[in-house]
Design a protein around this motif. Structure first.
Motif, PDB file in Angstrom:
ATOM      1  N   HIS A 115       0.816  -1.058   0.171  1.00  0.00           N
ATOM      2  CA  HIS A 115       0.197   0.130   0.040  1.00  0.00           C
ATOM      3  C   HIS A 115       0.750   1.065  -0.180  1.00  0.00           C
ATOM      4  CE1 HIS A 115      -3.351   2.786   1.054  1.00  0.00           C
ATOM      5  NE2 HIS A 115      -2.510   3.212   1.874  1.00  0.00           N
ATOM      6  N   GLN A 116       1.967   1.325   0.714  1.00  0.00           N
ATOM      7  CA  GLN A 116       2.928   2.381   1.059  1.00  0.00           C
ATOM      8  C   GLN A 116       3.541   2.799  -0.438  1.00  0.00           C
ATOM      9  OE1 GLN A 116       5.313   2.906   4.353  1.00  0.00           O
ATOM     10  NE2 GLN A 116       7.012   3.662   2.958  1.00  0.00           N
ATOM     11  N   TYR A 117       3.975   1.701  -1.143  1.00  0.00           N
ATOM     12  CA  TYR A 117       4.648   1.982  -2.281  1.00  0.00           C
ATOM     13  C   TYR A 117       3.516   2.091  -3.749  1.00  0.00           C
ATOM     14  CZ  TYR A 117       8.281   1.748  -5.809  1.00  0.00           C
ATOM     15  OH  TYR A 117       9.314   2.162  -6.744  1.00  0.00           O
ATOM     16  N   TYR A 118       2.686   1.345  -3.652  1.00  0.00           N
ATOM     17  CA  TYR A 118       1.891   1.287  -4.935  1.00  0.00           C
ATOM     18  C   TYR A 118       0.550   2.119  -4.631  1.00  0.00           C
ATOM     19  CZ  TYR A 118       4.763  -1.717  -7.553  1.00  0.00           C
ATOM     20  OH  TYR A 118       5.763  -2.331  -8.221  1.00  0.00           O
ATOM     21  N   GLY A 119       0.216   2.387  -3.322  1.00  0.00           N
ATOM     22  CA  GLY A 119      -1.341   2.904  -3.165  1.00  0.00           C
ATOM     23  C   GLY A 119      -2.488   1.928  -3.537  1.00  0.00           C
ATOM     24  N   ALA A 120      -2.115   0.578  -3.389  1.00  0.00           N
ATOM     25  CA  ALA A 120      -3.110  -0.617  -3.595  1.00  0.00           C
ATOM     26  C   ALA A 120      -3.716  -0.869  -2.290  1.00  0.00           C
ATOM     27  CB  ALA A 120      -2.335  -1.730  -4.121  1.00  0.00           C
ATOM     28  N   PRO A 121      -5.099  -1.152  -2.416  1.00  0.00           N
ATOM     29  CA  PRO A 121      -5.941  -1.232  -1.076  1.00  0.00           C
ATOM     30  C   PRO A 121      -4.931  -2.222  -0.437  1.00  0.00           C
ATOM     31  CG  PRO A 121      -7.201  -1.287  -3.023  1.00  0.00           C
ATOM     32  CD  PRO A 121      -5.883  -1.346  -3.581  1.00  0.00           C
ATOM     33  N   THR A 122      -4.921  -2.101   0.993  1.00  0.00           N
ATOM     34  CA  THR A 122      -4.140  -2.868   1.845  1.00  0.00           C
ATOM     35  C   THR A 122      -4.948  -4.287   1.856  1.00  0.00           C
ATOM     36  OG1 THR A 122      -3.704  -1.125   3.321  1.00  0.00           O
ATOM     37  CG2 THR A 122      -3.369  -3.360   4.304  1.00  0.00           C
ATOM     38  N   SER A 123      -6.058  -4.696   2.017  1.00  0.00           N
ATOM     39  CA  SER A 123      -6.948  -5.698   1.957  1.00  0.00           C
ATOM     40  C   SER A 123      -6.439  -6.488   0.879  1.00  0.00           C
ATOM     41  CB  SER A 123      -8.352  -5.514   2.030  1.00  0.00           C
ATOM     42  OG  SER A 123      -8.824  -4.876   1.037  1.00  0.00           O
ATOM     43  N   ILE A 124      -6.177  -6.233  -0.367  1.00  0.00           N
ATOM     44  CA  ILE A 124      -6.008  -6.908  -1.656  1.00  0.00           C
ATOM     45  C   ILE A 124      -4.896  -7.428  -1.449  1.00  0.00           C
ATOM     46  CG2 ILE A 124      -5.658  -6.772  -4.249  1.00  0.00           C
ATOM     47  CD1 ILE A 124      -8.068  -4.887  -4.156  1.00  0.00           C
ATOM     48  N   ALA A 125      -3.739  -6.368  -1.068  1.00  0.00           N
ATOM     49  CA  ALA A 125      -2.316  -7.058  -0.967  1.00  0.00           C
ATOM     50  C   ALA A 125      -2.229  -8.004   0.054  1.00  0.00           C
ATOM     51  CB  ALA A 125      -1.648  -5.703  -0.514  1.00  0.00           C
ATOM     52  N   THR A 126      -2.894  -7.618   1.097  1.00  0.00           N
ATOM     53  CA  THR A 126      -2.719  -8.848   2.230  1.00  0.00           C
ATOM     54  C   THR A 126      -3.215 -10.074   1.789  1.00  0.00           C
ATOM     55  OG1 THR A 126      -2.993  -7.100   3.902  1.00  0.00           O
ATOM     56  CG2 THR A 126      -3.653  -9.466   4.687  1.00  0.00           C
ATOM     57  N   CYS A 127      -4.254 -10.086   1.034  1.00  0.00           N
ATOM     58  CA  CYS A 127      -4.952 -11.532   0.507  1.00  0.00           C
ATOM     59  C   CYS A 127      -3.869 -12.158  -0.238  1.00  0.00           C
ATOM     60  CB  CYS A 127      -6.213 -11.042  -0.187  1.00  0.00           C
ATOM     61  SG  CYS A 127      -7.581 -10.926   1.041  1.00  0.00           S
ATOM     62  N   ILE A 128      -3.318 -11.410  -1.499  1.00  0.00           N
ATOM     63  CA  ILE A 128      -2.293 -11.889  -2.152  1.00  0.00           C
ATOM     64  C   ILE A 128      -1.125 -12.518  -1.561  1.00  0.00           C
ATOM     65  CG2 ILE A 128      -0.568 -11.375  -4.170  1.00  0.00           C
ATOM     66  CD1 ILE A 128      -2.493  -9.090  -5.119  1.00  0.00           C
ATOM     67  N   MET A 129      -0.630 -11.752  -0.741  1.00  0.00           N
ATOM     68  CA  MET A 129       0.539 -12.402   0.261  1.00  0.00           C
ATOM     69  C   MET A 129       0.139 -13.769   0.967  1.00  0.00           C
ATOM     70  SD  MET A 129       3.134 -10.336  -0.194  1.00  0.00           S
ATOM     71  CE  MET A 129       4.215 -11.073   0.968  1.00  0.00           C
ATOM     72  N   ALA A 130      -1.081 -13.698   1.436  1.00  0.00           N
ATOM     73  CA  ALA A 130      -1.686 -14.823   2.287  1.00  0.00           C
ATOM     74  C   ALA A 130      -1.773 -16.124   1.210  1.00  0.00           C
ATOM     75  CB  ALA A 130      -2.767 -14.678   2.869  1.00  0.00           C
ATOM     76  N   LEU A 131      -2.489 -15.956  -0.082  1.00  0.00           N
ATOM     77  CA  LEU A 131      -2.572 -17.046  -0.657  1.00  0.00           C
ATOM     78  C   LEU A 131      -1.320 -17.493  -1.610  1.00  0.00           C
ATOM     79  CD1 LEU A 131      -5.820 -15.938  -2.376  1.00  0.00           C
ATOM     80  CD2 LEU A 131      -5.732 -17.282  -0.824  1.00  0.00           C
ATOM     81  N   VAL A 132      -0.213 -16.623  -1.750  1.00  0.00           N
ATOM     82  CA  VAL A 132       0.825 -17.478  -2.304  1.00  0.00           C
ATOM     83  C   VAL A 132       1.863 -18.107  -1.360  1.00  0.00           C
ATOM     84  CG1 VAL A 132       3.291 -16.632  -3.260  1.00  0.00           C
ATOM     85  CG2 VAL A 132       0.987 -15.524  -3.941  1.00  0.00           C
ATOM     86  N   SER A 133       1.708 -17.534   0.040  1.00  0.00           N
ATOM     87  CA  SER A 133       2.419 -18.238   0.901  1.00  0.00           C
ATOM     88  C   SER A 133       1.843 -19.521   1.270  1.00  0.00           C
ATOM     89  CB  SER A 133       2.386 -17.580   2.311  1.00  0.00           C
ATOM     90  OG  SER A 133       2.819 -16.053   2.198  1.00  0.00           O
TER      91      SER A 133
END
Length: 382
Positions: A115-133
């Motif tokens: 979110h800090q770098y791209y301004g992308a919604p925090t919730s979406i970024a969190t979900c992507i990280m969780a699923l890849v892990s």
């Protein structure tokens, strides 16, 4: 007797896995080091990190060694080994809950970084990280260690780059170090602190490292070829990790003007050095968080099921979905400030059990789940 041979390649992989696990979102974003070390002033923070290293070497010596010797079917059995049946069970479930809380904190850190770098919604970024892990954890323990063992050295390399850049900046303006270090100690800096005492911060951070990694250290030790190889990899990993802490303390002090108020201090520093480095470092931070999350969800789920089974996949998916929901709504820096110090305090009593069992009375709290003699890889009983 212990097997004396050491596979250098295996040690490097295990050291890399250690660094990858420890350099999660709390560290790689800079929040962890900022609150535990930099907040005490640069010089005291560095001394505190060396105190941390001394304690962590003791922890790794014991846990990596016992992991290799005992070859626990369930890595959480290490609590019963050191604390006995009843206290061991309490610590086991406490550790599972605590580790899951840290897992959620790291998910929040991943979302905050993107979110800090791209301004992308925090919730979406969190979900992507969780699923890849989650996908990586499903591959199993050995594959996970191979993957994150490669990522760990890359993380250390970029911490070195940031540290070198800080020293170059410091050479041009020597007053930055003392001036910013003094300012950080004032209330005007707005820096959250994990402890009011710089000496205790280093000790507390070591106990956080203990509770954060108990099961992973055991699993890492099991993967080694011998007790000596296991212990060596854990202690070398601790040295490299401490070096990364010291470099980050210096960098956060020198670049405090850009660090102040940031959820992800390291990313702000990298962007200040050069925008290109900021982009590269974003990728590195994401890799840091990904590798730690993958390790943690695997270690947590191992309490409920053996990896590479349908039950494991089902439990891991459920825990991931809950983590995604909670990690998307709670602020990262507050999670670090609340959960991490609690984790450190909880490790103190467990450490006393380790000292007693490992160095005073090895026959205390006999481990009953497996009465067979311990067998080394060469087939000799010890």
């Amino acid at each position: 007797m212990e097997e004396e041979s050491i596979n250098i390649k295996k040690v490097i992989i295990l050291v890399g896995a250690y660094c990858a696990y420890m350099l999660g979102s709390g560290f790689s974003t800079g929040q962890e080091v900022l609150q535990f070390f930099t907040s005490s002033g640069a010089t005291k923070g560095i001394i505190s990190s060396i105190i941390f290293m001394a304690f962590m070497m003791i922890f790794c010596y014991a846990l990596y060694g016992v992991g290799q010797k005992m070859q626990f079917e369930d890595p959480y059995d290490v609590f019963e080994y050191y604390c006995g049946k009843y206290i061991g069970k309490i610590y086991t479930w406490y550790s599972v809950v605590l580790l899951y809380g840290i897992y959620v904190t790291m998910l929040a850190g991943g979302g905050a970084t993107i979110h800090q770098y791209y301004g992308a919604p925090t919730s979406i970024a969190t979900c992507i990280m969780a699923l890849v892990s989650l996908a990586t954890a499903i591959l199993g323990v050995e594959k996970l260690i191979d993957i994150i063992g490669v990522i760990g050295p890359i993380k250390i390399l970029f911490m070195i780059i940031i540290g070198v850049a800080a020293f170059i900046t410091l050479a041009g303006n020597p007053n930055l170090y003392s001036g910013n270090s003094a300012f950080i100690l004032t209330t005007a800096s707005g820096v959250k602190t994990a402890s009011g005492n710089w000496l205790w911060s280093g000790v507390l951070y070591a106990f956080l490292g203990l509770m954060f990694g108990v099961s992973f250290y055991v699993i890492n030790g099991q993967s080694a070829g011998s007790v000596k190889e296991a212990r060596l990899s854990g202690m070398i990993g601790t040295v490299f990790y401490t070096l990364a802490i010291i470099l980050l303390i210096v960098a956060e002090t020198v670049y405090f003007d850009v660090v102040k108020g940031q959820q992800v201090p390291t990313l702000a520093i990298a962007k200040r050095i050069t925008p290109i480095l900021g982009l590269i470092f974003l990728i590195i931070i994401v890799l840091c968080i990904y590798s730690a999350l993958s390790s943690m969800i695997l270690v947590i789920t191992r309490k409920f099921a053996v990896d590479k089974t349908k039950k494991f996949n089902f439990v891991a998916l459920g825990l991931t979905l809950i983590g995604m929901l909670v990690g998307s709504v709670l602020p990262f820096d507050k999670l670090v400030n609340i959960l991490y110090p609690i984790s450190g305090y909880s490790g103190i009593v467990f450490f006393l059990f380790i000292i007693y069992k490992e160095f005073i009375n090895n026959n205390a709290f006999p481990y009953r789940k497996n009465d067979k003699k311990i067998v080394e890889n060469n087939g000799k009983t010890i």
